[in-house]
Design a protein around this motif. Structure first.
Motif, PDB file in Angstrom:
ATOM      1  N   ILE A  50     -76.704 100.110  39.231  1.00 23.72           N
ATOM      2  CA  ILE A  50     -77.766 100.119  40.255  1.00 23.72           C
ATOM      3  C   ILE A  50     -77.372  99.218  41.426  1.00 23.72           C
ATOM      4  O   ILE A  50     -77.463  99.620  42.597  1.00 23.72           O
ATOM      5  N   THR A  51     -76.912  97.998  41.113  1.00 21.80           N
ATOM      6  CA  THR A  51     -76.517  97.071  42.185  1.00 21.80           C
ATOM      7  C   THR A  51     -75.401  97.685  43.033  1.00 21.80           C
ATOM      8  O   THR A  51     -75.434  97.606  44.269  1.00 21.80           O
ATOM      9  N   ALA A  52     -74.427  98.304  42.379  1.00 21.92           N
ATOM     10  CA  ALA A  52     -73.297  98.878  43.124  1.00 21.92           C
ATOM     11  C   ALA A  52     -73.763 100.001  44.053  1.00 21.92           C
ATOM     12  O   ALA A  52     -73.348 100.058  45.222  1.00 21.92           O
ATOM     13  N   ILE A  53     -74.651 100.874  43.569  1.00 21.16           N
ATOM     14  CA  ILE A  53     -75.139 101.968  44.422  1.00 21.16           C
ATOM     15  C   ILE A  53     -75.867 101.372  45.632  1.00 21.16           C
ATOM     16  O   ILE A  53     -75.656 101.779  46.778  1.00 21.16           O
ATOM     17  N   ILE A  54     -76.730 100.379  45.378  1.00 24.47           N
ATOM     18  CA  ILE A  54     -77.517  99.787  46.472  1.00 24.47           C
ATOM     19  C   ILE A  54     -76.604  99.036  47.448  1.00 24.47           C
ATOM     20  O   ILE A  54     -76.756  99.159  48.668  1.00 24.47           O
ATOM     21  N   TYR A  55     -75.650  98.283  46.930  1.00 25.05           N
ATOM     22  CA  TYR A  55     -74.757  97.525  47.829  1.00 25.05           C
ATOM     23  C   TYR A  55     -73.881  98.476  48.656  1.00 25.05           C
ATOM     24  O   TYR A  55     -73.657  98.230  49.833  1.00 25.05           O
ATOM     25  N   ASN A  56     -73.408  99.573  48.047  1.00 20.57           N
ATOM     26  CA  ASN A  56     -72.621 100.544  48.816  1.00 20.57           C
ATOM     27  C   ASN A  56     -73.489 101.201  49.886  1.00 20.57           C
ATOM     28  O   ASN A  56     -73.026 101.436  51.012  1.00 20.57           O
ATOM     29  N   TYR A  57     -74.759 101.477  49.544  1.00 24.19           N
ATOM     30  CA  TYR A  57     -75.694 102.045  50.527  1.00 24.19           C
ATOM     31  C   TYR A  57     -75.863 101.064  51.695  1.00 24.19           C
ATOM     32  O   TYR A  57     -75.780 101.446  52.863  1.00 24.19           O
ATOM     33  N   LEU A  58     -76.103  99.797  51.368  1.00 27.33           N
ATOM     34  CA  LEU A  58     -76.307  98.793  52.424  1.00 27.33           C
ATOM     35  C   LEU A  58     -75.040  98.616  53.272  1.00 27.33           C
ATOM     36  O   LEU A  58     -75.121  98.492  54.496  1.00 27.33           O
ATOM     37  N   GLU A  59     -73.882  98.609  52.626  1.00 27.08           N
ATOM     38  CA  GLU A  59     -72.611  98.505  53.383  1.00 27.08           C
ATOM     39  C   GLU A  59     -72.508  99.668  54.374  1.00 27.08           C
ATOM     40  O   GLU A  59     -72.078  99.490  55.508  1.00 27.08           O
ATOM     41  N   SER A  60     -72.931 100.878  53.917  1.00 25.69           N
ATOM     42  CA  SER A  60     -72.849 102.051  54.810  1.00 25.69           C
ATOM     43  C   SER A  60     -73.779 101.902  56.008  1.00 25.69           C
ATOM     44  O   SER A  60     -73.624 102.565  57.016  1.00 25.69           O
ATOM     45  N   LYS A  61     -74.774 100.991  55.885  1.00 27.19           N
ATOM     46  CA  LYS A  61     -75.695 100.728  57.001  1.00 27.19           C
ATOM     47  C   LYS A  61     -75.261  99.486  57.787  1.00 27.19           C
ATOM     48  O   LYS A  61     -76.000  98.988  58.636  1.00 27.19           O
ATOM     49  N   GLY A  62     -74.108  98.926  57.442  1.00 29.59           N
ATOM     50  CA  GLY A  62     -73.577  97.793  58.215  1.00 29.59           C
ATOM     51  C   GLY A  62     -73.920  96.420  57.667  1.00 29.59           C
ATOM     52  O   GLY A  62     -73.654  95.413  58.318  1.00 29.59           O
ATOM     53  N   VAL A  63     -74.523  96.360  56.458  1.00 28.42           N
ATOM     54  CA  VAL A  63     -74.852  95.058  55.858  1.00 28.42           C
ATOM     55  C   VAL A  63     -73.637  94.574  55.052  1.00 28.42           C
ATOM     56  O   VAL A  63     -73.140  95.299  54.189  1.00 28.42           O
ATOM     57  N   LYS A  64     -73.184  93.363  55.347  1.00 25.07           N
ATOM     58  CA  LYS A  64     -72.019  92.803  54.623  1.00 25.07           C
ATOM     59  C   LYS A  64     -72.466  92.242  53.264  1.00 25.07           C
ATOM     60  O   LYS A  64     -73.450  91.495  53.180  1.00 25.07           O
ATOM     61  N   THR A  65     -71.729  92.623  52.203  1.00 25.46           N
ATOM     62  CA  THR A  65     -72.055  92.150  50.853  1.00 25.46           C
ATOM     63  C   THR A  65     -70.807  91.565  50.199  1.00 25.46           C
ATOM     64  O   THR A  65     -69.697  91.745  50.703  1.00 25.46           O
ATOM     65  N   HIS A  66     -70.994  90.941  49.057  1.00 22.59           N
ATOM     66  CA  HIS A  66     -69.844  90.343  48.347  1.00 22.59           C
ATOM     67  C   HIS A  66     -69.100  91.358  47.477  1.00 22.59           C
ATOM     68  O   HIS A  66     -68.022  91.073  46.973  1.00 22.59           O
ATOM     69  N   LEU A  67     -69.659  92.572  47.331  1.00 22.21           N
ATOM     70  CA  LEU A  67     -69.082  93.527  46.373  1.00 22.21           C
ATOM     71  C   LEU A  67     -67.751  94.099  46.865  1.00 22.21           C
ATOM     72  O   LEU A  67     -67.643  94.562  47.996  1.00 22.21           O
ATOM     73  N   ILE A  68     -66.737  94.057  45.998  1.00 17.63           N
ATOM     74  CA  ILE A  68     -65.456  94.704  46.312  1.00 17.63           C
ATOM     75  C   ILE A  68     -65.393  96.038  45.577  1.00 17.63           C
ATOM     76  O   ILE A  68     -65.287  97.081  46.192  1.00 17.63           O
ATOM     77  N   GLU A  69     -65.477  96.008  44.245  1.00 15.17           N
ATOM     78  CA  GLU A  69     -65.502  97.270  43.494  1.00 15.17           C
ATOM     79  C   GLU A  69     -66.036  97.057  42.078  1.00 15.17           C
ATOM     80  O   GLU A  69     -65.984  95.951  41.533  1.00 15.17           O
ATOM     81  N   VAL A  70     -66.538  98.166  41.500  1.00 13.54           N
ATOM     82  CA  VAL A  70     -66.975  98.144  40.100  1.00 13.54           C
ATOM     83  C   VAL A  70     -65.729  98.356  39.246  1.00 13.54           C
ATOM     84  O   VAL A  70     -64.942  99.269  39.500  1.00 13.54           O
ATOM     85  N   LEU A  71     -65.530  97.491  38.241  1.00 13.96           N
ATOM     86  CA  LEU A  71     -64.313  97.576  37.417  1.00 13.96           C
ATOM     87  C   LEU A  71     -64.535  98.416  36.172  1.00 13.96           C
ATOM     88  O   LEU A  71     -63.655  99.144  35.729  1.00 13.96           O
ATOM     89  N   ASN A  72     -65.700  98.271  35.563  1.00 13.58           N
ATOM     90  CA  ASN A  72     -66.035  99.010  34.340  1.00 13.58           C
ATOM     91  C   ASN A  72     -67.544  98.933  34.143  1.00 13.58           C
ATOM     92  O   ASN A  72     -68.257  98.489  35.047  1.00 13.58           O
ATOM     93  N   ASP A  73     -68.019  99.329  32.956  1.00 15.08           N
ATOM     94  CA  ASP A  73     -69.463  99.415  32.698  1.00 15.08           C
ATOM     95  C   ASP A  73     -70.245  98.146  33.038  1.00 15.08           C
ATOM     96  O   ASP A  73     -71.383  98.220  33.490  1.00 15.08           O
TER      97      ASP A  73
END
Ligand code: UDP
Length: 233
Positions: A50-73
């Protein structure tokens, strides 16, 4: 990997790169500043997604986040940041502690969003403070606070619209920010049903951690339902 920190719902590990950390999502749940403890089956796996989907959505809107990538479950690779010791709360409707503090019925709509800051101090129960406290106690600079409020406002607008498309009311939420090694402020920590109040638009059914806090049952199903809707994005 060395564990750098263990919180209520997550563990933080170092990596070979000093600018990157791994965040591991656990199933543990607490409420009332640790007074109530339990586990929600597979919560870690669901909140990581859930966090990854939301952070990727926010990044697509120009919000900078700490997330680089999801590694596993259960693990995410994130930029290492120094967490600003504030919990930033945004309220679009009255609920939870605001309902108690101001004696206003839960679900009452507000003329405009309320932004609050709490000092991250478990020993004090994260007290509500104002900007003057934050600056005087050296928790954040005036410039950082300005940036944090601006980002919170943008995040609230983007997420309220996103949840509305999915038939969900974003009642309130808590976010945290971090400073990168070059002094940039980015969104950090998680955004999930642990940190938001999410109500079904039609039934007003609670699809968040209030099901755990208030012993409403069907907790796992609520988290799964939130992930299912996000996949419709
Ligand atoms: N919240 C959070 N962590 C906290 C406190 C609050 O994620 O330590 C979230 C909570 O899930 C809700 C919002 O912030 O979405 C506002 O919470 P409130 O101040 O009403 O506190 P609560 O009633 O949860 O104690």
């Amino acid at each position: 990997m060395t564990m750098l920190y263990e919180g209520k719902a997550k563990q933080i590990f170092s990596t070979d790169n000093p600018n990157e950390i791994i965040i591991h999502y656990k199933d543990d749940a607490t409420a009332g500043n640790g007074a109530k403890k339990g586990t929600i089956v597979n919560k870690g796996v669901i909140n990581n997604k859930i966090t990854a989907i939301i952070y990727n959505y926010l990044e697509s809107k120009g919000v900078k986040t700490h997330l680089i990538e999801v590694l596993n479950d259960r693990d995410q690779l994130c930029r290492k940041v120094e967490i600003v010791p504030l919990e930033v709360i945004c309220r679009n409707m009255v609920a939870g502690s605001a309902s108690v503090r101001y004696k206003i019925e839960e679900g009452t709509t507000l003329n405009s969003p309320i932004y609050e800051i709490c000092w991250k101090r478990d020993d004090l129960g994260d007290p509500l403070i104002n900007d003057y406290h934050a600056i005087a106690f050296n928790l954040a600079t005036e410039d950082e606070l300005k940036k944090i409020y601006k980002m919170t406002d943008e995040i609230n607008r983007h997420l309220s619209e996103m949840w509305h498309k999915l038939g969900i009311i974003l009642v309130d939420f808590k976010i945290e920010f971090g400073r990168t090694s070059d002094g940039e402020i980015v969104l950090a920590d998680e955004i999930s049903p642990d940190t938001c109040r999410l109500w079904d638009e039609k039934s007003h059914e609670k699809l968040d951690k209030d099901r755990f806090r208030r012993d409403l049952g069907n907790i796992e199903d609520a988290y799964i339902e939130i992930l299912r809707r996000l996949k419709e994005l």
